[in-house]
Enzyme design. Structure first.
Site, PDB file in Angstrom:
ATOM      1  N   CYS A 244      16.540  42.678   8.108  1.00  0.00           N
ATOM      2  CA  CYS A 244      17.682  42.907   8.995  1.00  0.00           C
ATOM      3  C   CYS A 244      17.352  42.502  10.432  1.00  0.00           C
ATOM      4  CB  CYS A 244      18.095  44.377   8.974  1.00  0.00           C
ATOM      5  SG  CYS A 244      18.677  44.974   7.367  1.00  0.00           S
TER       6      CYS A 244
ATOM      7  N   CYS B 259      14.700  48.230   7.860  1.00  0.00           N
ATOM      8  CA  CYS B 259      14.827  46.965   7.118  1.00  0.00           C
ATOM      9  C   CYS B 259      14.303  45.793   7.943  1.00  0.00           C
ATOM     10  CB  CYS B 259      16.291  46.750   6.740  1.00  0.00           C
ATOM     11  SG  CYS B 259      16.668  45.101   6.138  1.00  0.00           S
TER      12      CYS B 259
END
Length: 295
Positions: free
Chosen positions: A45, A42
């Site tokens: 993230c 991700c």
């Protein structure tokens, strides 16, 4: 994730099925616990994680954070109904009380944490922005701009400080630097940035259209001179006569909506954007506009 640790005393730690109950649920009975649901694949993230860790670390134990890799803890993610990452969930007294998904700025994360741990208090940049807002309201634009600039030095991606500095520069007539500030905004689609861009465009339109008294006379002498009424509207807006500015544009729309490719309505929508959707001015003027368009 070199900033993470294990054990009940850690401020930032990894969590999985083996320690979620004692280190998240039970610990949240004593201190608010943020749970950062993330994944190695991700990209957002990777942006949010360091900001979260910085703010939590600076909270000095008023809040702690568990980092949960959803690929390694699919059961927890399923139980929490995590549908996307990053997602951050706040636990207090053994239960989830608040959450957000996606990337947030440092100031937005601080505001989120302040709601669940009020003792954390506002950051230095937040204090500067509050001071700058007050100076701006008092029309002390030089002082406001200086405070917004200091806040941006501490937090370069702060949207409120970016818009505030740009608006201060616009009020001071420094349109070139205002445009430069807005060009570096972290999120150009944020409503406060859009409002500042609208203010900048309106300020550019004002240019050298003339003094307010002369514009009023020109519009009164020739009511069919829509350009004079349009220019008067901009000048009235600059003079903080918002209702009068809107009325000039509404008059043009009522008389000839097609003028300048619906230019009066376009400018009125910019006024709405600058004032904000819930401002009483916007609500009242939008009602008038709707009655004109749909009568």
């Amino acid at each position: 994730m070199e900033n993470t640790a294990t054990g009940t005393g850690a401020i930032i730690f990894d969590a999985d099925m083996s320690n979620f109950m004692p280190d998240v649920i039970e610990r949240s009975m004593q201190v608010p616990v943020l749970v950062d649901f993330w994944a190695t694949w991700c990209e957002p993230c990777k942006t949010l994680g360091p900001i979260l860790e910085k703010v939590v670390s600076e909270a000095n134990g008023a809040v702690v954070m568990a980092k949960v890799d959803i690929d390694k803890t699919q059961e927890i993610a399923a139980q929490m109904q995590i549908r996307s990452v990053p997602t951050v969930v706040a636990f207090i007294d053994g239960r989830p009380v608040d959450a957000f998904a996606g990337v947030k700025t440092e100031s937005e994360i601080r505001e989120f944490i302040e709601k669940i741990a009020p003792e954390v208090g506002p950051s230095e940049s937040a204090k500067l922005i509050e001071y700058a807002d007050q100076a701006f309201e008092a029309e002390n634009y030089q002082e406001a701009g200086g405070a917004y600039s200091q806040a941006l030095q501490m937090e370069p991606d702060n949207i409120q400080a970016t818009a505030g500095l740009a608006n201060s520069l616009i009020k001071l007539g420094d349109l070139e630097n205002a445009e430069q500030v807005l060009s570096g905004a972290a999120d150009k689609n944020d409503p406060v940035i859009s409002a500042a861009l609208a203010a900048l465009e309106t300020a550019k339109q004002l240019g050298d259209i003339g003094y307010l008294d002369a514009l009023i006379k020109a519009a009164q002498d020739n009511p069919d001179d829509y350009q004079a009424k349009f220019d008067l509207s901009l000048a009235l807006w600059a003079a903080n006569k918002r209702d009068e500015a809107a009325q000039e544009l509404l008059d043009i729309i009522a008389a000839d909506r097609s003028w300048q490719d619906d230019g009066a309505r376009t400018q009125l929508l910019k006024f709405f954007e600058m004032a904000g959707p819930m401002d009483p001015f916007t609500v009242a003027a939008r009602r008038k506009l709707s009655s004109l368009l749909f009568s």
